[in-house]
Scaffold this motif. Structure first.
Motif, PDB file in Angstrom:
ATOM      1  N   LEU A  81       0.826  -1.208   0.000  1.00  0.00           N
ATOM      2  CA  LEU A  81       0.000   0.000   0.000  1.00  0.00           C
ATOM      3  C   LEU A  81       0.859   1.257   0.000  1.00  0.00           C
ATOM      4  O   LEU A  81       0.503   2.263  -0.634  1.00  0.00           O
ATOM      5  N   ARG A  96      -8.866   5.151  -0.415  1.00  0.00           N
ATOM      6  CA  ARG A  96      -8.974   3.697  -0.406  1.00  0.00           C
ATOM      7  C   ARG A  96      -7.714   3.068   0.198  1.00  0.00           C
ATOM      8  O   ARG A  96      -7.794   2.166   1.025  1.00  0.00           O
ATOM      9  N   GLU A  99      -7.667   3.688   3.986  1.00  0.00           N
ATOM     10  CA  GLU A  99      -8.659   2.859   4.676  1.00  0.00           C
ATOM     11  C   GLU A  99      -8.219   1.399   4.727  1.00  0.00           C
ATOM     12  O   GLU A  99      -8.408   0.725   5.741  1.00  0.00           O
ATOM     13  N   GLU A 100      -7.621   0.924   3.661  1.00  0.00           N
ATOM     14  CA  GLU A 100      -7.126  -0.450   3.641  1.00  0.00           C
ATOM     15  C   GLU A 100      -5.958  -0.611   4.621  1.00  0.00           C
ATOM     16  O   GLU A 100      -5.850  -1.629   5.310  1.00  0.00           O
ATOM     17  N   HIS A 104      -5.403  -3.294   8.065  1.00  0.00           N
ATOM     18  CA  HIS A 104      -4.230  -4.115   8.377  1.00  0.00           C
ATOM     19  C   HIS A 104      -3.632  -3.748   9.738  1.00  0.00           C
ATOM     20  O   HIS A 104      -3.239  -4.624  10.511  1.00  0.00           O
TER      21      HIS A 104
END
Length: 141
Positions: A81, A96, A99-100, A104
């Motif tokens: 990411l 996005r 948020e991802e 994690h």
């Protein structure tokens, strides 16, 4: 430091070649293409750093191999990411990615907090035992 052999990595990280191979089999460490074709595996400083961190987390948190794998997978996903973030210009895409990343990190925090809770319970038990023994000593005069 350039390319290292497994024995050198084991010495640098305080583990064994067998553990390193096992971590590779479990997917905790990446396997190189050379290794897949039967050649000797060479390691980089990044491999040493990754293995050192895995060992530190395993020892610090007392993680099972499954939990260690979950933690490593989350860290690997976050690294991916970070690379995406460097390329992202669109605010929607950046949102996005962030948020991802939070998902994690939440998974990693869950593991850490579970272990922290266990350590706090143990601390409480030992503190209570210590108080009881001190009280007995005091009662004896």
């Amino acid at each position: 430091m350039s390319e290292l052999r497994i024995g050198e990595v084991a010495q640098l990280t305080g583990t064994t070649p067998r553990t390193i191979r096992y971590y590779e089999e479990l997917g905790l460490l990446r396997e190189s293409e050379d290794r897949a074709h039967g050649k000797r595996r060479v390691y980089t400083q990044a491999d040493v750093d990754q293995l050192s961190e895995l060992i530190r987390l395993r020892d610090l948190l007392g993680l099972s191999l499954d939990d260690l794998k979950r933690l490593a997978e989350a860290e690997s996903a976050r690294a991916g990411l970070r690379e995406e973030w460097e390329q992202a210009d669109d605010p929607g895409e950046q949102r996005r990615i962030l948020e991802e990343a939070l998902v994690h990190i939440a998974d990693q925090l869950k593991l850490v907090r579970e272990r922290s809770g266990e350590l706090q319970r143990l601390d409480g038990e030992l503190t209570a035992r210590q108080r009881r023994i001190r009280a007995r000593l005091k009662a004896l005069g």
